[in-house]
Design a protein around this motif. Structure first.
Motif, PDB file in Angstrom:
ATOM      1  N   LEU A 200      20.066   2.953  62.409  1.00 47.83           N
ATOM      2  CA  LEU A 200      21.030   2.837  63.504  1.00 47.83           C
ATOM      3  C   LEU A 200      21.802   1.537  63.368  1.00 47.83           C
ATOM      4  CD1 LEU A 200      18.742   3.826  66.520  1.00 47.83           C
ATOM      5  CD2 LEU A 200      20.431   5.284  65.369  1.00 47.83           C
ATOM      6  N   SER A 201      23.028   1.545  63.885  1.00 53.90           N
ATOM      7  CA  SER A 201      23.808   0.299  63.958  1.00 53.90           C
ATOM      8  C   SER A 201      23.290  -0.535  65.129  1.00 53.90           C
ATOM      9  CB  SER A 201      25.289   0.632  64.177  1.00 53.90           C
ATOM     10  OG  SER A 201      25.501   1.058  65.512  1.00 53.90           O
ATOM     11  N   ILE A 202      23.784  -1.744  65.269  1.00 53.28           N
ATOM     12  CA  ILE A 202      23.370  -2.586  66.387  1.00 53.28           C
ATOM     13  C   ILE A 202      23.804  -2.000  67.730  1.00 53.28           C
ATOM     14  CG2 ILE A 202      23.186  -4.702  65.039  1.00 53.28           C
ATOM     15  CD1 ILE A 202      25.938  -5.530  66.037  1.00 53.28           C
ATOM     16  N   ASP A 203      24.779  -1.096  67.710  1.00 55.86           N
ATOM     17  CA  ASP A 203      25.223  -0.423  68.926  1.00 55.86           C
ATOM     18  C   ASP A 203      24.523   0.927  69.135  1.00 55.86           C
ATOM     19  OD1 ASP A 203      27.120  -2.429  69.616  1.00 55.86           O
ATOM     20  OD2 ASP A 203      28.505  -1.592  68.134  1.00 55.86           O
ATOM     21  N   GLY A 204      23.573   1.259  68.252  1.00 58.28           N
ATOM     22  CA  GLY A 204      22.824   2.499  68.390  1.00 58.28           C
ATOM     23  C   GLY A 204      23.477   3.728  67.773  1.00 58.28           C
ATOM     24  N   LEU A 205      24.518   3.526  66.971  1.00 54.74           N
ATOM     25  CA  LEU A 205      25.159   4.647  66.291  1.00 54.74           C
ATOM     26  C   LEU A 205      24.334   5.053  65.071  1.00 54.74           C
ATOM     27  CD1 LEU A 205      28.871   3.410  66.264  1.00 54.74           C
ATOM     28  CD2 LEU A 205      27.884   5.186  67.724  1.00 54.74           C
ATOM     29  N   PRO A 206      24.235   6.348  64.764  1.00 49.79           N
ATOM     30  CA  PRO A 206      23.502   6.750  63.567  1.00 49.79           C
ATOM     31  C   PRO A 206      24.177   6.213  62.308  1.00 49.79           C
ATOM     32  CG  PRO A 206      24.438   8.657  64.721  1.00 49.79           C
ATOM     33  CD  PRO A 206      24.802   7.450  65.496  1.00 49.79           C
TER      34      PRO A 206
END
Length: 178
Positions: free
Chosen positions: A170-176
């Motif tokens: 995940l990215s730091i923003d919670g995106l896959p």
């Protein structure tokens, strides 16, 4: 002072190949998401494929913001700065796709196979330069060896699967991401 180019011509290809590193910028669609800018290099990890297409190797790292943003919206900018010689900045704006490390395009780079996470292919929509007067003159003293040592250790210890699952899912923003 700034100029917009119709294509990546031979002169611009040569100039790009002379730079030591490049920067990649991406952002999520969400306004509260984090914009990401990553230094990339060496320059041999980037290839100009034709007048409107570039690609670069995405190496295993501590985050996967670029991949997450590209999977979400595809927007990207690649920036080159002249740190020696005449001042100049060149930006390539476009849309990118994330290809697996096993994609035939990866063979063009002769990479250390165990460290390539993906190949980023960019359809360049805008090519522009600017003066670069604010970029300092800097000397290239050599490549750092820490990343290669880390890659070699990870490869000896069983590879990157666990690391990627933990650090790059995940990215730091919670995106896959990966």
């Amino acid at each position: 002072m700034a100029k917009v180019f119709d294509r990546i011509d031979d002169h611009l290809r040569r100039w790009v190949a002379e730079q030591r590193l490049y920067f990649v910028g991406t952002a999520p669609l969400a306004g509260e998401g984090h914009v990401n800018v990553s230094p990339k290099g060496p320059i041999e990890t980037l290839a100009v494929l034709d007048d409107h297409t570039v690609a670069y190797l995405d190496m295993v790292g501590s985050g996967a913001e670029t991949i997450a943003h590209l999977r979400e919206n595809g927007r990207i900018v690649v920036m080159f700065c002249a740190f020696d010689g005449p001042p100049r900045i060149v930006r390539l704006h476009g849309r990118a796709s994330v290809l697996p490390a096993t994609d035939p395009l990866a063979a063009r780079f002769d990479p250390p196979e165990h460290a390539v996470r993906s190949v980023i292919r960019i359809d360049v929509e805008r090519i522009a330069d600017s003066c670069g007067y604010g970029v300092p003159l800097m000397r290239f003293d050599g490549k750092r060896d820490q990343y290669d040592a880390w890659v070699d250790k990870k490869a000896r210890d069983g590879g990157f699967d666990e690391y990627i699952a933990e650090k790059n899912a995940l990215s730091i923003d919670g995106l896959p991401a990966v």
